[in-house]
Design an enzyme around this catalytic site. Structure first.
Site, PDB file in Angstrom:
ATOM      1  CB  THR A  42      -0.937   0.003   1.227  1.00 58.84           C
ATOM      2  OG1 THR A  42      -1.850  -1.089   1.123  1.00 58.84           O
ATOM      3  CG2 THR A  42      -1.717   1.305   1.296  1.00 58.84           C
ATOM      4  CB  CYS A  43       3.645   2.379   2.147  1.00 60.34           C
ATOM      5  SG  CYS A  43       4.647   3.859   2.413  1.00 60.34           S
ATOM      6  CB  CYS A  48       3.010   6.686   2.439  1.00 65.03           C
ATOM      7  SG  CYS A  48       2.380   5.381   3.471  1.00 65.03           S
ATOM      8  CE  LYS A  51      -0.269  10.531   2.113  1.00 70.83           C
ATOM      9  NZ  LYS A  51      -0.472   9.985   3.475  1.00 70.83           N
ATOM     10  CE1 TYR A 179      -3.636   8.203   6.251  1.00 70.57           C
ATOM     11  CE2 TYR A 179      -5.043   7.534   8.065  1.00 70.57           C
ATOM     12  CZ  TYR A 179      -4.165   7.211   7.062  1.00 70.57           C
ATOM     13  OH  TYR A 179      -3.804   5.905   6.860  1.00 70.57           O
ATOM     14  CD  GLU A 183      -2.829  12.510   4.144  1.00 66.72           C
ATOM     15  OE1 GLU A 183      -1.980  12.579   5.051  1.00 66.72           O
ATOM     16  OE2 GLU A 183      -3.065  11.450   3.515  1.00 66.72           O
ATOM     17  NE  ARG A 200     -19.161   7.858  10.688  1.00 64.23           N
ATOM     18  CZ  ARG A 200     -19.118   6.590  11.055  1.00 64.23           C
ATOM     19  NH1 ARG A 200     -20.146   5.806  10.801  1.00 64.23           N
ATOM     20  NH2 ARG A 200     -18.049   6.088  11.648  1.00 64.23           N
ATOM     21  CB  THR A 313       4.448   2.753   6.315  1.00 61.87           C
ATOM     22  OG1 THR A 313       3.401   2.763   5.335  1.00 61.87           O
ATOM     23  CG2 THR A 313       5.672   2.075   5.731  1.00 61.87           C
ATOM     24  CG  HIS A 438      14.473  34.897  16.204  1.00 68.15           C
ATOM     25  ND1 HIS A 438      13.104  34.938  16.298  1.00 68.15           N
ATOM     26  CD2 HIS A 438      14.860  36.090  15.695  1.00 68.15           C
ATOM     27  CE1 HIS A 438      12.676  36.110  15.878  1.00 68.15           C
ATOM     28  NE2 HIS A 438      13.730  36.835  15.504  1.00 68.15           N
ATOM     29  CD  GLU A 443      11.521  32.189  17.397  1.00 67.30           C
ATOM     30  OE1 GLU A 443      12.150  32.694  18.355  1.00 67.30           O
ATOM     31  OE2 GLU A 443      11.523  32.668  16.250  1.00 67.30           O
TER      32      GLU A 443
END
Length: 461
Positions: A42-43, A48, A51, A179, A183, A200, A313, A438, A443
Protein backbone atom coordinates in the site's frame (compact mmCIF):
# COMPACT_ATOMS: atom_id res chain seq x y z
CA UNK A 1 8.59 -35.47 11.53
CA UNK A 2 7.23 -32.72 9.26
CA UNK A 3 9.37 -31.79 6.26
CA UNK A 4 9.16 -28.10 5.39
CA UNK A 5 10.15 -26.55 2.10
CA UNK A 6 10.95 -23.27 3.83
CA UNK A 7 11.40 -21.88 7.32
CA UNK A 8 9.28 -18.79 6.73
CA UNK A 9 6.62 -18.02 4.19
CA UNK A 10 5.49 -14.39 4.05
CA UNK A 11 2.14 -13.53 2.47
CA UNK A 12 2.34 -9.94 1.21
CA UNK A 13 5.20 -7.93 -0.27
CA UNK A 14 4.51 -4.64 1.48
CA UNK A 15 6.67 -2.78 3.97
CA UNK A 16 6.08 -5.10 6.94
CA UNK A 17 6.40 -8.34 5.00
CA UNK A 18 9.52 -7.29 3.13
CA UNK A 19 11.27 -6.14 6.31
CA UNK A 20 10.42 -9.39 8.10
CA UNK A 21 11.61 -11.48 5.15
CA UNK A 22 14.92 -9.66 4.83
CA UNK A 23 15.73 -9.78 8.55
CA UNK A 24 14.72 -13.44 8.86
CA UNK A 25 16.95 -14.32 5.90
CA UNK A 26 19.75 -12.39 7.55
CA UNK A 27 19.37 -14.67 10.56
CA UNK A 28 19.90 -17.68 8.30
CA UNK A 29 16.29 -18.68 7.66
CA UNK A 30 15.05 -20.04 4.33
CA UNK A 31 12.42 -17.50 3.31
CA UNK A 32 9.81 -17.19 0.58
CA UNK A 33 7.57 -14.18 0.05
CA UNK A 34 4.47 -14.14 -2.13
CA UNK A 35 2.96 -10.98 -3.62
CA UNK A 36 0.01 -11.21 -6.00
CA UNK A 37 0.13 -7.59 -7.22
CA UNK A 38 3.21 -5.36 -6.95
CA UNK A 39 6.07 -5.41 -4.46
CA UNK A 40 5.95 -2.44 -2.10
CA UNK A 41 2.40 -2.78 -0.87
CA UNK A 42 0.00 0.00 0.00
CA UNK A 43 2.61 2.56 1.04
CA UNK A 44 4.81 2.41 -2.03
CA UNK A 45 2.28 1.56 -4.74
CA UNK A 46 -0.99 3.26 -3.76
CA UNK A 47 -0.49 5.07 -0.47
CA UNK A 48 2.07 7.19 1.34
CA UNK A 49 4.59 7.67 -1.46
CA UNK A 50 2.37 8.59 -4.44
CA UNK A 51 0.13 10.61 -2.13
CA UNK A 52 3.10 12.66 -0.90
CA UNK A 53 4.22 13.22 -4.50
CA UNK A 54 0.72 14.48 -5.31
CA UNK A 55 0.83 16.71 -2.24
CA UNK A 56 4.11 18.25 -3.40
CA UNK A 57 2.53 18.95 -6.78
CA UNK A 58 -0.47 20.64 -5.21
CA UNK A 59 1.71 22.94 -3.08
CA UNK A 60 3.05 24.81 -6.09
CA UNK A 61 -0.21 26.69 -6.63
CA UNK A 62 0.14 28.14 -3.13
CA UNK A 63 3.83 28.90 -3.63
CA UNK A 64 3.08 30.73 -6.87
CA UNK A 65 0.39 32.76 -5.15
CA UNK A 66 2.80 33.67 -2.33
CA UNK A 67 5.60 34.72 -4.68
CA UNK A 68 4.13 38.10 -5.66
CA UNK A 69 4.53 39.50 -2.15
CA UNK A 70 8.24 38.78 -2.35
CA UNK A 71 8.69 40.64 -5.62
CA UNK A 72 8.31 37.82 -8.10
CA UNK A 73 6.25 38.27 -11.22
CA UNK A 74 5.22 34.80 -12.29
CA UNK A 75 3.56 34.33 -15.70
CA UNK A 76 0.19 32.56 -15.63
CA UNK A 77 1.01 28.95 -14.76
CA UNK A 78 -0.63 25.87 -16.21
CA UNK A 79 -0.77 22.40 -14.75
CA UNK A 80 -0.65 19.15 -16.73
CA UNK A 81 -2.20 16.18 -14.92
CA UNK A 82 -0.85 13.64 -17.44
CA UNK A 83 2.73 14.72 -16.75
CA UNK A 84 2.27 14.30 -13.00
CA UNK A 85 0.76 10.83 -13.46
CA UNK A 86 3.53 9.70 -15.83
CA UNK A 87 6.32 10.93 -13.55
CA UNK A 88 4.64 9.42 -10.50
CA UNK A 89 4.30 6.08 -12.27
CA UNK A 90 7.98 6.16 -13.21
CA UNK A 91 9.04 6.76 -9.62
CA UNK A 92 6.74 4.06 -8.24
CA UNK A 93 8.13 1.58 -10.78
CA UNK A 94 11.66 2.47 -9.65
CA UNK A 95 10.77 1.92 -6.00
CA UNK A 96 9.03 -1.37 -6.76
CA UNK A 97 12.14 -2.60 -8.56
CA UNK A 98 14.32 -1.51 -5.64
CA UNK A 99 12.08 -3.37 -3.17
CA UNK A 100 12.28 -6.53 -5.26
CA UNK A 101 16.03 -6.29 -5.80
CA UNK A 102 16.80 -5.67 -2.14
CA UNK A 103 14.70 -8.56 -0.88
CA UNK A 104 16.20 -10.93 -3.46
CA UNK A 105 19.73 -9.79 -2.56
CA UNK A 106 19.03 -10.82 1.01
CA UNK A 107 18.44 -14.39 -0.17
CA UNK A 108 14.64 -14.38 -0.12
CA UNK A 109 12.76 -16.16 -2.91
CA UNK A 110 10.10 -13.85 -4.38
CA UNK A 111 6.99 -15.51 -5.76
CA UNK A 112 4.57 -13.50 -7.88
CA UNK A 113 1.41 -15.26 -6.84
CA UNK A 114 -1.53 -15.24 -4.49
CA UNK A 115 -1.06 -17.56 -1.51
CA UNK A 116 -4.00 -19.24 0.23
CA UNK A 117 -4.01 -21.54 3.26
CA UNK A 118 -4.89 -25.18 2.68
CA UNK A 119 -4.03 -26.13 6.28
CA UNK A 120 -2.03 -24.52 9.11
CA UNK A 121 1.32 -25.25 7.44
CA UNK A 122 0.41 -25.49 3.74
CA UNK A 123 -0.13 -22.69 1.24
CA UNK A 124 -1.52 -23.08 -2.27
CA UNK A 125 -0.11 -20.78 -4.98
CA UNK A 126 -1.45 -19.88 -8.41
CA UNK A 127 -1.28 -22.90 -10.66
CA UNK A 128 -1.80 -25.29 -7.76
CA UNK A 129 1.73 -25.46 -6.36
CA UNK A 130 1.81 -26.22 -2.64
CA UNK A 131 4.40 -24.96 -0.17
CA UNK A 132 4.80 -26.21 3.38
CA UNK A 133 6.40 -23.77 5.80
CA UNK A 134 7.45 -24.05 9.44
CA UNK A 135 6.39 -20.45 10.15
CA UNK A 136 4.00 -18.21 8.24
CA UNK A 137 3.68 -14.44 8.41
CA UNK A 138 0.54 -12.71 7.14
CA UNK A 139 1.24 -9.16 5.98
CA UNK A 140 -1.50 -8.54 3.43
CA UNK A 141 -2.32 -5.00 4.60
CA UNK A 142 -5.69 -3.35 4.14
CA UNK A 143 -8.04 -2.09 1.46
CA UNK A 144 -10.51 0.80 1.06
CA UNK A 145 -13.96 0.25 2.52
CA UNK A 146 -16.95 1.98 0.90
CA UNK A 147 -19.29 1.13 3.78
CA UNK A 148 -22.92 0.20 3.28
CA UNK A 149 -24.37 -0.28 -0.19
CA UNK A 150 -26.24 2.77 -1.47
CA UNK A 151 -27.83 3.48 -4.85
CA UNK A 152 -25.04 4.33 -7.29
CA UNK A 153 -22.22 2.97 -5.13
CA UNK A 154 -20.69 1.47 -8.29
CA UNK A 155 -19.79 5.00 -9.45
CA UNK A 156 -17.61 5.71 -6.41
CA UNK A 157 -13.80 5.70 -6.62
CA UNK A 158 -11.37 5.11 -3.76
CA UNK A 159 -7.89 6.47 -3.13
CA UNK A 160 -6.59 3.58 -5.26
CA UNK A 161 -8.29 4.86 -8.41
CA UNK A 162 -7.49 8.49 -7.60
CA UNK A 163 -3.86 7.83 -8.51
CA UNK A 164 -4.80 6.74 -12.03
CA UNK A 165 -7.57 9.08 -13.17
CA UNK A 166 -7.29 9.90 -16.89
CA UNK A 167 -7.80 13.60 -16.17
CA UNK A 168 -8.04 16.00 -13.24
CA UNK A 169 -11.70 16.39 -12.22
CA UNK A 170 -12.97 19.97 -12.28
CA UNK A 171 -15.30 19.13 -9.37
CA UNK A 172 -14.95 16.31 -6.87
CA UNK A 173 -16.97 15.27 -3.85
CA UNK A 174 -15.06 13.34 -1.20
CA UNK A 175 -16.87 11.54 1.58
CA UNK A 176 -14.85 11.02 4.74
CA UNK A 177 -13.29 13.04 7.52
CA UNK A 178 -10.08 11.14 8.19
CA UNK A 179 -6.57 11.77 6.98
CA UNK A 180 -6.95 10.10 3.57
CA UNK A 181 -10.10 12.06 2.69
CA UNK A 182 -8.63 15.37 3.83
CA UNK A 183 -5.25 14.85 2.20
CA UNK A 184 -6.89 14.17 -1.15
CA UNK A 185 -9.23 17.13 -0.65
CA UNK A 186 -6.21 19.40 -0.27
CA UNK A 187 -4.40 17.74 -3.18
CA UNK A 188 -7.27 18.16 -5.62
CA UNK A 189 -7.98 21.70 -4.39
CA UNK A 190 -4.33 22.71 -4.80
CA UNK A 191 -4.31 21.33 -8.33
CA UNK A 192 -7.36 23.38 -9.26
CA UNK A 193 -10.43 21.23 -8.56
CA UNK A 194 -13.51 22.49 -6.73
CA UNK A 195 -13.70 20.23 -3.68
CA UNK A 196 -16.55 19.35 -1.34
CA UNK A 197 -15.95 17.17 1.71
CA UNK A 198 -18.90 15.35 3.28
CA UNK A 199 -18.51 13.79 6.74
CA UNK A 200 -21.03 12.19 9.06
CA UNK A 201 -19.46 13.44 12.32
CA UNK A 202 -19.62 16.87 13.91
CA UNK A 203 -16.07 17.71 12.85
CA UNK A 204 -13.23 16.26 10.78
CA UNK A 205 -10.22 14.26 12.04
CA UNK A 206 -11.99 12.26 14.74
CA UNK A 207 -9.49 11.07 17.34
CA UNK A 208 -7.16 14.05 16.94
CA UNK A 209 -6.89 16.90 19.42
CA UNK A 210 -9.96 19.14 19.27
CA UNK A 211 -7.91 22.30 18.69
CA UNK A 212 -6.17 20.58 15.79
CA UNK A 213 -9.50 19.53 14.30
CA UNK A 214 -10.91 23.05 14.47
CA UNK A 215 -7.74 24.66 13.13
CA UNK A 216 -7.38 22.31 10.15
CA UNK A 217 -11.02 22.79 9.19
CA UNK A 218 -10.66 26.56 9.33
CA UNK A 219 -7.51 26.49 7.20
CA UNK A 220 -9.04 24.17 4.61
CA UNK A 221 -12.13 26.34 4.33
CA UNK A 222 -9.91 29.41 3.87
CA UNK A 223 -8.41 27.60 0.88
CA UNK A 224 -11.82 27.24 -0.72
CA UNK A 225 -12.68 23.68 0.29
CA UNK A 226 -16.32 23.20 1.28
CA UNK A 227 -16.73 20.97 4.34
CA UNK A 228 -20.18 19.63 5.17
CA UNK A 229 -20.46 17.78 8.47
CA UNK A 230 -23.33 15.93 10.09
CA UNK A 231 -24.45 14.29 6.85
CA UNK A 232 -23.65 11.43 4.47
CA UNK A 233 -24.04 10.54 0.82
CA UNK A 234 -27.24 8.50 0.51
CA UNK A 235 -27.23 7.97 -3.24
CA UNK A 236 -25.40 8.81 -6.45
CA UNK A 237 -27.03 9.49 -9.79
CA UNK A 238 -24.99 9.26 -12.98
CA UNK A 239 -25.51 11.62 -15.88
CA UNK A 240 -23.49 11.73 -19.13
CA UNK A 241 -20.07 12.41 -17.64
CA UNK A 242 -20.92 13.80 -14.22
CA UNK A 243 -22.78 12.80 -11.07
CA UNK A 244 -25.31 14.09 -8.58
CA UNK A 245 -24.74 13.04 -4.98
CA UNK A 246 -27.85 13.11 -2.81
CA UNK A 247 -27.06 13.84 0.84
CA UNK A 248 -28.86 12.79 4.00
CA UNK A 249 -29.63 16.45 4.81
CA UNK A 250 -31.77 16.71 1.68
CA UNK A 251 -29.29 18.64 -0.45
CA UNK A 252 -27.64 17.50 -3.69
CA UNK A 253 -24.17 18.20 -5.08
CA UNK A 254 -22.97 17.92 -8.68
CA UNK A 255 -19.44 16.71 -9.38
CA UNK A 256 -17.29 15.06 -12.01
CA UNK A 257 -16.03 12.42 -9.59
CA UNK A 258 -17.23 10.98 -6.29
CA UNK A 259 -14.59 9.54 -3.97
CA UNK A 260 -15.16 7.69 -0.70
CA UNK A 261 -12.42 7.58 1.95
CA UNK A 262 -14.41 6.46 4.95
CA UNK A 263 -12.04 3.81 6.26
CA UNK A 264 -9.99 0.77 5.41
CA UNK A 265 -10.53 -2.85 6.34
CA UNK A 266 -7.91 -5.57 6.87
CA UNK A 267 -7.30 -7.68 3.76
CA UNK A 268 -8.27 -11.04 5.26
CA UNK A 269 -10.88 -12.22 2.74
CA UNK A 270 -10.33 -15.44 0.77
CA UNK A 271 -7.00 -16.27 2.41
CA UNK A 272 -8.32 -19.55 3.82
CA UNK A 273 -7.72 -18.37 7.38
CA UNK A 274 -10.52 -20.63 8.61
CA UNK A 275 -8.62 -23.66 7.28
CA UNK A 276 -5.58 -22.59 9.27
CA UNK A 277 -7.59 -21.82 12.41
CA UNK A 278 -6.52 -18.16 12.52
CA UNK A 279 -8.91 -16.07 14.63
CA UNK A 280 -10.33 -12.70 13.53
CA UNK A 281 -11.04 -9.88 15.98
CA UNK A 282 -14.81 -9.26 15.76
CA UNK A 283 -14.36 -5.65 16.87
CA UNK A 284 -12.03 -4.48 14.11
CA UNK A 285 -11.98 -7.29 11.54
CA UNK A 286 -8.23 -7.74 11.85
CA UNK A 287 -6.24 -10.85 12.72
CA UNK A 288 -6.05 -11.37 16.48
CA UNK A 289 -2.42 -11.15 17.65
CA UNK A 290 -0.58 -10.86 20.94
CA UNK A 291 2.28 -8.47 21.81
CA UNK A 292 4.65 -10.64 19.77
CA UNK A 293 2.36 -10.45 16.68
CA UNK A 294 1.51 -14.14 17.17
CA UNK A 295 -1.93 -15.22 16.03
CA UNK A 296 -4.22 -17.81 17.62
CA UNK A 297 -2.12 -20.43 15.81
CA UNK A 298 1.35 -20.45 17.46
CA UNK A 299 3.44 -20.70 14.26
CA UNK A 300 1.37 -18.13 12.29
CA UNK A 301 2.05 -14.43 12.84
CA UNK A 302 0.61 -11.21 11.42
CA UNK A 303 1.93 -7.65 11.23
CA UNK A 304 0.81 -4.30 9.88
CA UNK A 305 -2.60 -3.17 8.69
CA UNK A 306 -3.99 -6.71 8.50
CA UNK A 307 -4.07 -6.68 12.33
CA UNK A 308 -5.83 -3.30 12.38
CA UNK A 309 -3.83 -2.09 15.37
CA UNK A 310 -1.94 0.96 14.11
CA UNK A 311 -2.25 1.36 10.35
CA UNK A 312 1.04 3.14 9.75
CA UNK A 313 3.94 2.02 7.57
CA UNK A 314 6.69 2.52 10.19
CA UNK A 315 4.66 0.44 12.65
CA UNK A 316 4.37 -2.43 10.16
CA UNK A 317 8.11 -2.26 9.51
CA UNK A 318 8.93 -2.27 13.23
CA UNK A 319 6.54 -5.17 13.85
CA UNK A 320 8.00 -7.18 10.98
CA UNK A 321 11.55 -6.57 12.18
CA UNK A 322 10.66 -7.51 15.77
CA UNK A 323 8.96 -10.71 14.60
CA UNK A 324 12.03 -11.81 12.63
CA UNK A 325 14.42 -11.01 15.49
CA UNK A 326 12.22 -12.82 18.00
CA UNK A 327 11.53 -15.98 16.00
CA UNK A 328 14.72 -16.36 13.96
CA UNK A 329 17.22 -14.16 15.79
CA UNK A 330 16.40 -15.89 19.06
CA UNK A 331 16.10 -12.66 21.00
CA UNK A 332 12.72 -11.43 22.14
CA UNK A 333 11.94 -7.97 20.82
CA UNK A 334 8.74 -6.20 21.81
CA UNK A 335 7.34 -3.29 19.78
CA UNK A 336 6.46 -0.22 21.84
CA UNK A 337 3.22 1.21 20.49
CA UNK A 338 3.20 4.16 22.91
CA UNK A 339 3.80 7.73 21.67
CA UNK A 340 3.78 6.92 17.95
CA UNK A 341 4.18 10.17 15.98
CA UNK A 342 1.84 10.66 13.06
CA UNK A 343 1.21 13.22 10.35
CA UNK A 344 -1.63 14.33 8.13
CA UNK A 345 -0.38 15.83 4.87
CA UNK A 346 -3.16 18.34 4.52
CA UNK A 347 -2.42 21.96 3.66
CA UNK A 348 -1.27 22.99 6.18
CA UNK A 349 0.24 19.80 7.58
CA UNK A 350 -0.61 18.22 10.90
CA UNK A 351 2.06 16.64 13.08
CA UNK A 352 1.18 15.07 16.40
CA UNK A 353 2.69 12.82 19.06
CA UNK A 354 1.46 11.69 22.45
CA UNK A 355 -1.86 12.42 24.11
CA UNK A 356 -4.58 14.79 23.04
CA UNK A 357 -5.81 17.27 25.63
CA UNK A 358 -8.92 15.14 26.25
CA UNK A 359 -6.86 11.97 26.72
CA UNK A 360 -4.49 13.69 29.12
CA UNK A 361 -7.34 15.13 31.19
CA UNK A 362 -8.82 11.65 31.52
CA UNK A 363 -5.48 10.18 32.58
CA UNK A 364 -3.87 12.79 34.83
CA UNK A 365 -5.15 14.69 37.85
CA UNK A 366 -3.90 18.09 36.70
CA UNK A 367 -3.17 19.01 33.09
CA UNK A 368 -1.56 22.20 31.84
CA UNK A 369 -2.02 23.37 28.26
CA UNK A 370 0.27 25.75 26.38
CA UNK A 371 -1.05 26.92 23.03
CA UNK A 372 -0.18 29.51 20.39
CA UNK A 373 -1.81 30.37 17.06
CA UNK A 374 -0.04 32.90 14.87
CA UNK A 375 0.77 34.05 11.35
CA UNK A 376 4.19 32.75 10.32
CA UNK A 377 6.81 35.23 9.15
CA UNK A 378 6.38 34.18 5.52
CA UNK A 379 2.73 35.27 5.60
CA UNK A 380 3.64 38.88 6.44
CA UNK A 381 4.82 39.47 2.86
CA UNK A 382 2.93 36.77 0.98
CA UNK A 383 -0.41 38.09 2.23
CA UNK A 384 -1.54 34.57 3.13
CA UNK A 385 -4.12 34.34 5.90
CA UNK A 386 -2.81 30.92 6.97
CA UNK A 387 -2.05 30.52 10.67
CA UNK A 388 0.14 28.08 12.58
CA UNK A 389 -1.07 26.20 15.66
CA UNK A 390 1.32 24.83 18.26
CA UNK A 391 0.15 23.10 21.42
CA UNK A 392 1.87 21.34 24.30
CA UNK A 393 -0.05 19.17 26.75
CA UNK A 394 1.68 18.76 30.12
CA UNK A 395 1.10 16.46 33.09
CA UNK A 396 1.34 19.08 35.84
CA UNK A 397 2.19 16.47 38.48
CA UNK A 398 5.46 15.47 36.80
CA UNK A 399 5.87 18.49 34.48
CA UNK A 400 6.28 15.97 31.63
CA UNK A 401 5.22 16.96 28.12
CA UNK A 402 2.77 14.17 27.23
CA UNK A 403 1.48 15.59 23.96
CA UNK A 404 2.58 17.89 21.17
CA UNK A 405 0.34 19.03 18.32
CA UNK A 406 1.37 21.23 15.39
CA UNK A 407 -0.57 22.49 12.39
CA UNK A 408 1.53 24.38 9.89
CA UNK A 409 4.23 24.16 7.26
CA UNK A 410 6.57 21.19 7.80
CA UNK A 411 4.64 20.08 10.90
CA UNK A 412 5.52 16.46 10.16
CA UNK A 413 9.24 17.20 10.09
CA UNK A 414 9.02 19.09 13.39
CA UNK A 415 7.02 16.43 15.21
CA UNK A 416 9.42 13.66 14.20
CA UNK A 417 12.10 15.48 16.21
CA UNK A 418 9.77 16.44 19.07
CA UNK A 419 8.73 12.78 19.32
CA UNK A 420 12.23 11.96 20.58
CA UNK A 421 11.81 14.41 23.46
CA UNK A 422 8.34 13.10 24.29
CA UNK A 423 9.61 9.51 24.18
CA UNK A 424 12.46 10.46 26.51
CA UNK A 425 9.89 11.93 28.94
CA UNK A 426 11.17 15.49 28.60
CA UNK A 427 9.59 18.01 30.94
CA UNK A 428 8.20 21.45 30.20
CA UNK A 429 11.23 22.78 32.07
CA UNK A 430 13.45 20.94 29.56
CA UNK A 431 11.60 22.63 26.71
CA UNK A 432 11.90 26.02 28.45
CA UNK A 433 15.64 25.52 29.02
CA UNK A 434 16.23 24.91 25.31
CA UNK A 435 17.48 27.99 23.46
CA UNK A 436 15.15 29.25 20.75
CA UNK A 437 16.25 29.21 17.12
CA UNK A 438 15.18 32.54 15.62
CA UNK A 439 13.42 33.36 13.37
CA UNK A 440 11.48 30.11 13.04
CA UNK A 441 7.96 29.00 13.76
CA UNK A 442 9.39 26.10 15.78
CA UNK A 443 10.89 28.44 18.37
CA UNK A 444 7.38 28.83 19.74
CA UNK A 445 7.71 25.31 21.16
CA UNK A 446 10.41 26.48 23.58
CA UNK A 447 9.16 30.03 24.25
CA UNK A 448 5.57 29.32 25.32
CA UNK A 449 5.84 30.33 28.99
CA UNK A 450 2.30 31.46 29.73
CA UNK A 451 -0.06 28.64 30.52
CA UNK A 452 -3.20 28.77 28.36
CA UNK A 453 -5.30 26.59 30.65
CA UNK A 454 -5.09 24.29 33.67
CA UNK A 455 -7.56 21.46 34.19
CA UNK A 456 -8.06 19.77 37.54
CA UNK A 457 -10.15 16.63 37.76
CA UNK A 458 -12.98 16.91 40.26
CA UNK A 459 -11.77 13.90 42.20
CA UNK A 460 -8.28 15.37 42.35
CA UNK A 461 -9.62 18.74 43.43
Amino acid sequence: MDSFETDLFVIGGGSGGVRAARIAAGHGARVMIAEEYRMGGTCVIRGCVPKKLFAYASHFSHDIADAAGFGWTVPPATFDWATLIANKDKEIARLEAAYTTNVEKSGVQVIKSRAVFEDPHTLVLDGGRRVRSKYILIATGGAPNHGKAIPGIEHVISSNEAFHLPELPKRILIQGGGYIALEFACIFSGLGSLVTVVYRGDNILRGFDDDVRAHVRDEMEKNGITILTGCTVDGIEKHDDWYTSHLSNGSSIASDKVMFAIGRHPAVANLGLEKAGVAINPDNGGIVVNEASQSSVPHIYAVGDVTHRFNLTPVAIREGHAFADTVFGKRAVKVDHIDIPTAVFTQPQVGTVGLTEAQARAQFAIVDVYKAAFRPLKATLSGSESRVLMKLVVDAGSDRVVGCHIVGSDAAELVQVIAIAVKMKATKADFDATMALHPTSAEELVTMRTRTARYVRDAAA
